[in-house]
Motif scaffolding. Structure first.
Motif, short mmCIF file in Angstrom:
data_model
loop_
_atom_site.label_atom_id
_atom_site.label_comp_id
_atom_site.label_asym_id
_atom_site.label_seq_id
_atom_site.Cartn_x
_atom_site.Cartn_y
_atom_site.Cartn_z
N ILE A 102 0.84 -1.20 0.00
CA ILE A 102 0.00 0.00 0.00
C ILE A 102 0.87 1.25 0.00
CG2 ILE A 102 -1.80 1.25 1.30
CD1 ILE A 102 -2.86 -1.43 0.55
N ASN A 103 0.45 2.24 -0.77
CA ASN A 103 1.14 3.53 -0.84
C ASN A 103 0.80 4.39 0.38
OD1 ASN A 103 1.91 6.13 -1.46
ND2 ASN A 103 1.13 6.10 -3.56
N ASP B 68 -5.46 4.37 -0.95
CA ASP B 68 -6.31 3.73 -1.96
C ASP B 68 -5.47 3.12 -3.09
OD1 ASP B 68 -8.58 4.46 -0.63
OD2 ASP B 68 -8.82 6.35 -1.74
N ASP B 69 -4.20 3.48 -3.13
CA ASP B 69 -3.32 3.03 -4.21
C ASP B 69 -2.60 1.74 -3.79
OD1 ASP B 69 -1.58 2.85 -6.38
OD2 ASP B 69 -0.16 4.31 -5.55
N VAL B 70 -3.00 0.64 -4.44
CA VAL B 70 -2.35 -0.65 -4.15
C VAL B 70 -1.27 -0.87 -5.21
CG1 VAL B 70 -2.66 -3.14 -3.89
CG2 VAL B 70 -4.45 -1.57 -3.12
N ILE B 71 -0.03 -0.96 -4.77
CA ILE B 71 1.09 -1.08 -5.71
C ILE B 71 1.14 -2.47 -6.33
CG2 ILE B 71 3.63 -1.00 -5.83
CD1 ILE B 71 3.22 1.12 -3.41
N ALA C 242 9.48 5.69 -3.92
CA ALA C 242 8.74 6.79 -3.27
C ALA C 242 7.29 6.38 -3.04
CB ALA C 242 8.80 8.05 -4.14
N ARG C 243 6.75 5.64 -3.99
CA ARG C 243 5.34 5.23 -3.91
C ARG C 243 5.13 4.23 -2.77
NH1 ARG C 243 2.80 1.98 -8.71
NH2 ARG C 243 0.66 1.80 -7.94
N GLU C 244 6.06 3.32 -2.56
CA GLU C 244 5.80 2.31 -1.53
C GLU C 244 6.31 2.70 -0.15
OE1 GLU C 244 7.50 -1.59 -2.05
OE2 GLU C 244 9.54 -0.85 -2.22
N GLU C 245 7.34 3.56 -0.08
CA GLU C 245 7.92 3.89 1.24
C GLU C 245 7.52 5.26 1.71
OE1 GLU C 245 10.96 5.01 4.28
OE2 GLU C 245 10.50 6.02 2.41
N ARG D 69 -2.07 15.45 12.77
CA ARG D 69 -2.32 14.75 11.51
C ARG D 69 -2.75 15.79 10.48
NH1 ARG D 69 -4.07 8.86 11.03
NH2 ARG D 69 -3.66 8.59 8.84
N LEU D 70 -2.22 15.69 9.28
CA LEU D 70 -2.54 16.65 8.23
C LEU D 70 -3.42 15.98 7.18
CD1 LEU D 70 1.04 18.18 7.79
CD2 LEU D 70 -0.88 19.18 9.06
N GLU D 71 -4.40 16.72 6.69
CA GLU D 71 -5.25 16.21 5.60
C GLU D 71 -4.67 16.67 4.27
OE1 GLU D 71 -7.76 14.14 5.99
OE2 GLU D 71 -7.46 14.22 8.17
N ARG D 72 -4.60 15.79 3.34
CA ARG D 72 -4.16 16.12 1.99
C ARG D 72 -5.18 15.60 1.00
NH1 ARG D 72 -1.86 19.32 4.39
NH2 ARG D 72 0.36 19.71 4.62
N ASP D 73 -4.95 15.79 -0.32
CA ASP D 73 -5.94 15.37 -1.32
C ASP D 73 -6.16 13.87 -1.32
OD1 ASP D 73 -6.12 17.95 -2.01
OD2 ASP D 73 -4.89 17.82 -3.83
#
Ligand code: TXE
Length: 478
Positions: free
Chosen positions: A22-23, A28-31, A87-90, A352-356
């Protein structure tokens, strides 16, 4: 079933279980789904490595050079794609991830050359007519057990020297980052190594990792990870006489003296404490500042910390990526509570910060007014959290810097040659930095610490030969 399988005895091998990668910037992004080994796969990998060991050790160094050079070249040629995956996985930023990939490529290139430079000695005997030769030989089957925070560089700095010095390898990457490990293994699989010389098994440390520790066919274990798991590695290996090397945590001090260039010192602290989301064993988590510049330093650092752009690891302009997962996020938050309960002042961050996209985004946190005895200054947090400790002078700063169970990296910012020289001498750390962040090391120089940070010989550079070879002394008569 998974598209990303284990690599055992020259074949890609599936197994019953698979785990989703998971990213952390976007959950929601499954690598991908990565195969999970059980006992059967772990034992098959060990058997293959043991079987291949004899021919590989005798096979000559030109082949080792060619394979390692191929691997290094391909990693470097694909740095952008591999950096993106990392970058996507870690969750480290794209520039940090690409830099890590380049470093992995350079490590393979370096050890390709080292395969041709395996050192030895010839010495005169005390007995006339006798020659004494000292040679270095492979240890045998090496297990490389790696953590999640450097998904390609740490595997590279274990696998490359293991192969260069003629060992065979079973690689068990961290559960959270199988993607980079699999991509690296796929390159290694095409490098021309004989079947069984390199094997990848992905899966749970408690199960697959433990099998590697306990199997008598595994001659040596190179481990990087937590102190707790390191203790298990040591117990298992010493119990059966296997060689082991442990690289564990740090609680690294950065001393800032009143005579330092203040802008440079603040930049060192910012980089050392917060880059890579503070998830580095060399992170500057204790900022020890001379009292006369303490307030000025805290003010300047606070404004830089607040300005850091926390966001998706792949987004342009992100300076701090997300925390790696929910477990690490919760651990960071627990330590923020512990710090406050201990009486430390949280100057900024921690929320905790909210992002897109849904991810583990945490505002970098800075404590001030802390004492070195506090748990936040004694235990490794492994997140974007740092604490400032005031010190009256260099004497007190050195004493505080050394008052820790760990001893990986230690830094000082000063314009005094005398203070820098004294800090280098008196620091009880494996690596000392002058006017540099505590993190950020060269790929060809030895890496490692003292006390609870490390056990066994150093990693990287030509010092790696100490762990990955065994010394033979031969006496030859007339
Ligand atoms: O580490 P583990 P984790 C610290 C950091 C972090 C904490 C937990 O504080 O919050 O450790 O991280 C394998 N036999 N560091 O859980 O468990 C495991 O599968 C054999 C600091 O990731 O030590 C993984 O491949 N192997 C550190 C590797 O050990 C076992 C970097 C490391 O996992 C095993 C990482 C077992 N019984 C974490 N159990 C640093 N300072 O660099 C687990 N493993």
């Amino acid at each position: 079933m998974s598209a990303f399988n284990h690599y055992i005895d020259g074949e890609w091998v599936s197994s019953a279980g698979a785990a989703r990668n998971i990213n952390p910037s976007d959950t929601d992004d499954v690598i991908g789904e990565y195969a999970q080994a059980g006992r059967a796969e772990a034992e098959a990998a060990i058997a293959a490595a043991a079987q291949a060991s004899g021919a590989w050790r005798a096979g000559g160094v030109q082949r080792r050079f060619d394979c390692l050079d191929f691997i290094g070249s391909e990693i470097l040629a694909r740095k952008d794609e591999l950096g993106r995956l990392l970058a996507r996985e870690e969750g480290k930023t794209l520039p940090e991830a690409t830099g890590e990939v380049v470093r992995a490529g350079q490590i393979f290139k370096f050890f390709a050359g080292e395969a041709l430079r395996i050192p030895g000695d010839a010495t005169a005997s005390v007995r006339p007519g006798v020659d004494v030769e000292v040679t270095r030989e492979p240890v045998g089957v090496v297990a490389a057990i790696t953590p999640w925070n450097f998904p390609i560089a740490i595997p590279a700095w274990k696998i490359a020297p293991a192969l260069a010095y003629g060992n065979t390898v079973v690689f068990k990457p961290a559960e959270l980052v199988p993607g980079s490990a699999w991509a690296l293994s796929e390159i290694i699989a095409r490098s021309g190594l004989p079947a069984g010389v390199f094997n990848l098994v992905m899966g749970e440390g408690r199960e697959v990792g433990q099998i590697l520790l306990d199997d008598p066919r595994v001659d040596a274990v190179s481990f990087t990870g937590s102190v707790g798991t390191g203790a298990r590695v040591a117990a298992a290996c010493s119990g059966r006489g296997a060689r082991f090397q442990l690289e564990m945590g740090g609680k690294n001090p950065l001393v800032v003296l009143a005579d330092a260039d203040m802008d440079a010192a603040v930049a060192c602290a910012l980089n050392g404490a917060f880059f890579s989301t503070g998830q580095r064993c060399t992170a500057s988590s204790r900022l020890i500042v001379e009292t006369s510049v303490h307030d000025q330093f805290v003010e300047a650092l606070t404004s830089r910390v607040k300005a850091l752009r926390v966001g998706h690891a792949l987004a342009e302009g992100t300076e701090i990526g997300p925390v790696v997962d929910q477990g690490q996020f919760d651990k960071n938050r627990r330590y923020l509570d512990i710090g406050k309960e201990e009486g430390a002042a949280l100057v900024c961050g921690g929320e905790r910060l909210e992002r897109d996209t849904p991810g583990f985004y945490m505002a970098p946190a800075l404590f001030a007014g802390t004492g070195n005895h506090m748990r936040i200054n004694q235990e490794e947090i492994f997140g974007p959290v740092a604490a400032v400790i005031a010190a009256a002078d260099l004497d007190e700063a050195v004493a505080i810097a050394n008052d820790t169970p760990f001893g990986l990296s230690a830094g000082i910012c000063t314009t005094s040659l005398k203070s820098a020289a004294r800090f280098k001498r008196e620091s009880r750390a494996g690596m000392v930095m002058v006017n540099l962040p505590t993190a950020g090391v060269d790929y060809h120089a030895p890496f490692g610490g003292t006390k609870a940070s490390s056990q066994g010989p150093r990693e990287q550079g030509r010092y790696a030969a100490e762990f990955y070879t065994t010394v033979k002394t031969a006496y030859v008569g007339a």
